[in-house]
Scaffold this motif. Structure first.
Motif, PDB file in Angstrom:
ATOM      1  N   VAL A  43       0.836  -1.203   0.000  1.00 52.39           N
ATOM      2  CA  VAL A  43       0.000   0.000   0.000  1.00 52.39           C
ATOM      3  C   VAL A  43       0.872   1.255   0.000  1.00 52.39           C
ATOM      4  O   VAL A  43       0.603   2.215  -0.729  1.00 52.39           O
ATOM      5  CB  VAL A  43      -0.954  -0.016   1.212  1.00 52.39           C
ATOM      6  CG1 VAL A  43      -1.631   1.314   1.407  1.00 52.39           C
ATOM      7  CG2 VAL A  43      -1.990  -1.116   1.053  1.00 52.39           C
ATOM      8  N   LEU A  44       1.947   1.257   0.781  1.00 48.35           N
ATOM      9  CA  LEU A  44       2.814   2.429   0.837  1.00 48.35           C
ATOM     10  C   LEU A  44       3.564   2.652  -0.471  1.00 48.35           C
ATOM     11  O   LEU A  44       3.767   3.792  -0.883  1.00 48.35           O
ATOM     12  CB  LEU A  44       3.799   2.289   1.997  1.00 48.35           C
ATOM     13  CG  LEU A  44       3.206   2.505   3.386  1.00 48.35           C
ATOM     14  CD1 LEU A  44       4.211   2.123   4.454  1.00 48.35           C
ATOM     15  CD2 LEU A  44       2.762   3.938   3.562  1.00 48.35           C
ATOM     16  N   VAL A  45       3.981   1.582  -1.114  1.00 45.72           N
ATOM     17  CA  VAL A  45       4.657   1.736  -2.404  1.00 45.72           C
ATOM     18  C   VAL A  45       3.690   2.274  -3.443  1.00 45.72           C
ATOM     19  O   VAL A  45       4.030   3.167  -4.232  1.00 45.72           O
ATOM     20  CB  VAL A  45       5.287   0.399  -2.853  1.00 45.72           C
ATOM     21  CG1 VAL A  45       5.683   0.435  -4.315  1.00 45.72           C
ATOM     22  CG2 VAL A  45       6.492   0.091  -1.993  1.00 45.72           C
ATOM     23  N   MET A  46       2.458   1.776  -3.436  1.00 45.37           N
ATOM     24  CA  MET A  46       1.461   2.297  -4.381  1.00 45.37           C
ATOM     25  C   MET A  46       1.133   3.763  -4.098  1.00 45.37           C
ATOM     26  O   MET A  46       0.895   4.542  -5.017  1.00 45.37           O
ATOM     27  CB  MET A  46       0.175   1.472  -4.318  1.00 45.37           C
ATOM     28  CG  MET A  46       0.335   0.052  -4.766  1.00 45.37           C
ATOM     29  SD  MET A  46       0.798  -0.014  -6.490  1.00 45.37           S
ATOM     30  CE  MET A  46       1.006  -1.748  -6.711  1.00 45.37           C
ATOM     31  N   ALA A  47       1.141   4.147  -2.831  1.00 44.59           N
ATOM     32  CA  ALA A  47       0.851   5.529  -2.478  1.00 44.59           C
ATOM     33  C   ALA A  47       2.009   6.460  -2.803  1.00 44.59           C
ATOM     34  O   ALA A  47       1.819   7.678  -2.902  1.00 44.59           O
ATOM     35  CB  ALA A  47       0.522   5.636  -0.997  1.00 44.59           C
ATOM     36  N   GLN A  60       9.464  10.834  -1.178  1.00 46.05           N
ATOM     37  CA  GLN A  60      10.128  11.364   0.011  1.00 46.05           C
ATOM     38  C   GLN A  60       9.175  11.440   1.194  1.00 46.05           C
ATOM     39  O   GLN A  60       9.592  11.292   2.342  1.00 46.05           O
ATOM     40  CB  GLN A  60      10.699  12.748  -0.278  1.00 46.05           C
ATOM     41  CG  GLN A  60      11.879  12.711  -1.202  1.00 46.05           C
ATOM     42  CD  GLN A  60      12.348  14.104  -1.595  1.00 46.05           C
ATOM     43  OE1 GLN A  60      11.704  15.098  -1.269  1.00 46.05           O
ATOM     44  NE2 GLN A  60      13.449  14.164  -2.314  1.00 46.05           N
ATOM     45  N   ALA A  61       7.900  11.632   0.942  1.00 49.07           N
ATOM     46  CA  ALA A  61       6.926  11.730   2.027  1.00 49.07           C
ATOM     47  C   ALA A  61       6.642  10.372   2.658  1.00 49.07           C
ATOM     48  O   ALA A  61       6.391  10.284   3.860  1.00 49.07           O
ATOM     49  CB  ALA A  61       5.631  12.346   1.517  1.00 49.07           C
ATOM     50  N   THR A  62       6.689   9.307   1.862  1.00 49.53           N
ATOM     51  CA  THR A  62       6.363   7.986   2.397  1.00 49.53           C
ATOM     52  C   THR A  62       7.590   7.164   2.772  1.00 49.53           C
ATOM     53  O   THR A  62       7.445   6.080   3.329  1.00 49.53           O
ATOM     54  CB  THR A  62       5.538   7.175   1.381  1.00 49.53           C
ATOM     55  OG1 THR A  62       6.284   7.047   0.180  1.00 49.53           O
ATOM     56  CG2 THR A  62       4.197   7.827   1.121  1.00 49.53           C
ATOM     57  N   ALA A  68      10.138   2.092   8.298  1.00 48.30           N
ATOM     58  CA  ALA A  68       9.622   1.592   9.573  1.00 48.30           C
ATOM     59  C   ALA A  68       8.836   0.298   9.375  1.00 48.30           C
ATOM     60  O   ALA A  68       8.967  -0.651  10.161  1.00 48.30           O
ATOM     61  CB  ALA A  68       8.741   2.647  10.231  1.00 48.30           C
ATOM     62  N   THR A  69       8.023   0.243   8.332  1.00 49.91           N
ATOM     63  CA  THR A  69       7.247  -0.960   8.059  1.00 49.91           C
ATOM     64  C   THR A  69       8.158  -2.112   7.645  1.00 49.91           C
ATOM     65  O   THR A  69       7.923  -3.260   8.032  1.00 49.91           O
ATOM     66  CB  THR A  69       6.200  -0.694   6.969  1.00 49.91           C
ATOM     67  OG1 THR A  69       5.440   0.451   7.332  1.00 49.91           O
ATOM     68  CG2 THR A  69       5.279  -1.863   6.782  1.00 49.91           C
ATOM     69  N   LEU A  70       9.185  -1.822   6.899  1.00 51.63           N
ATOM     70  CA  LEU A  70      10.143  -2.850   6.507  1.00 51.63           C
ATOM     71  C   LEU A  70      10.876  -3.410   7.730  1.00 51.63           C
ATOM     72  O   LEU A  70      11.049  -4.630   7.856  1.00 51.63           O
ATOM     73  CB  LEU A  70      11.138  -2.289   5.500  1.00 51.63           C
ATOM     74  CG  LEU A  70      12.107  -3.264   4.871  1.00 51.63           C
ATOM     75  CD1 LEU A  70      11.354  -4.319   4.066  1.00 51.63           C
ATOM     76  CD2 LEU A  70      13.086  -2.532   3.993  1.00 51.63           C
ATOM     77  N   ALA A  71      11.272  -2.537   8.649  1.00 50.44           N
ATOM     78  CA  ALA A  71      11.942  -2.992   9.866  1.00 50.44           C
ATOM     79  C   ALA A  71      10.996  -3.814  10.740  1.00 50.44           C
ATOM     80  O   ALA A  71      11.382  -4.852  11.296  1.00 50.44           O
ATOM     81  CB  ALA A  71      12.480  -1.803  10.650  1.00 50.44           C
TER      82      ALA A  71
END
Length: 117
Positions: A43-47, A60-62, A68-71
């Motif tokens: 979802v974050l990559v699509m956003a 840069q915003a995401t 953090a989600t990857l960690a």
């Protein structure tokens, strides 16, 4: 230290209280959490995709959320692996530990096989 064998047995039992924890359920919850982190990464990559000509502002915003989600996903995957091994070795909900291993193997196959092709 006391010479009483019953006191020594009680002290040993109290030191190893973590062996009675439900490791299978913990492993299953952690593997489901790793899948949830993978979904959130998607979802974050699509956003992070912006309009053409916008520059890299959306990425840069995401980016902090992606890291953090990857960690968090890596930590849950590692924790699920440890918990599933403990579940199988200590015979604490071994079926849950095996199911967690299967879910994590499926997750790694979904993530790594397209990268290798």
């Amino acid at each position: 230290m006391s010479q009483d064998p019953w006191a020594a047995l009680e002290a040993r039992r109290q030191r190893r209280h973590w062996r009675a924890w439900p490791w299978g359920w913990a492993a299953l919850l952690l593997s489901i959490g790793a899948w949830a982190c993978t979904f959130m990464l998607m979802v974050l990559v699509m956003a992070s995709f912006g309009m053409p000509g916008d520059g890299s502002h959306a990425m840069q915003a995401t980016a902090p959320y992606l890291y953090a989600t990857l960690a968090l996903g890596g930590a849950t995957l590692l924790g699920g692996l440890v918990a599933s091994v403990l579940a199988i070795r200590l015979r604490r909900q071994a079926v849950g530990g095996g199911a967690a291993l299967a879910l994590m193997a499926l997750l790694l196959a979904v993530l790594l096989v397209p990268a290798l092709l």
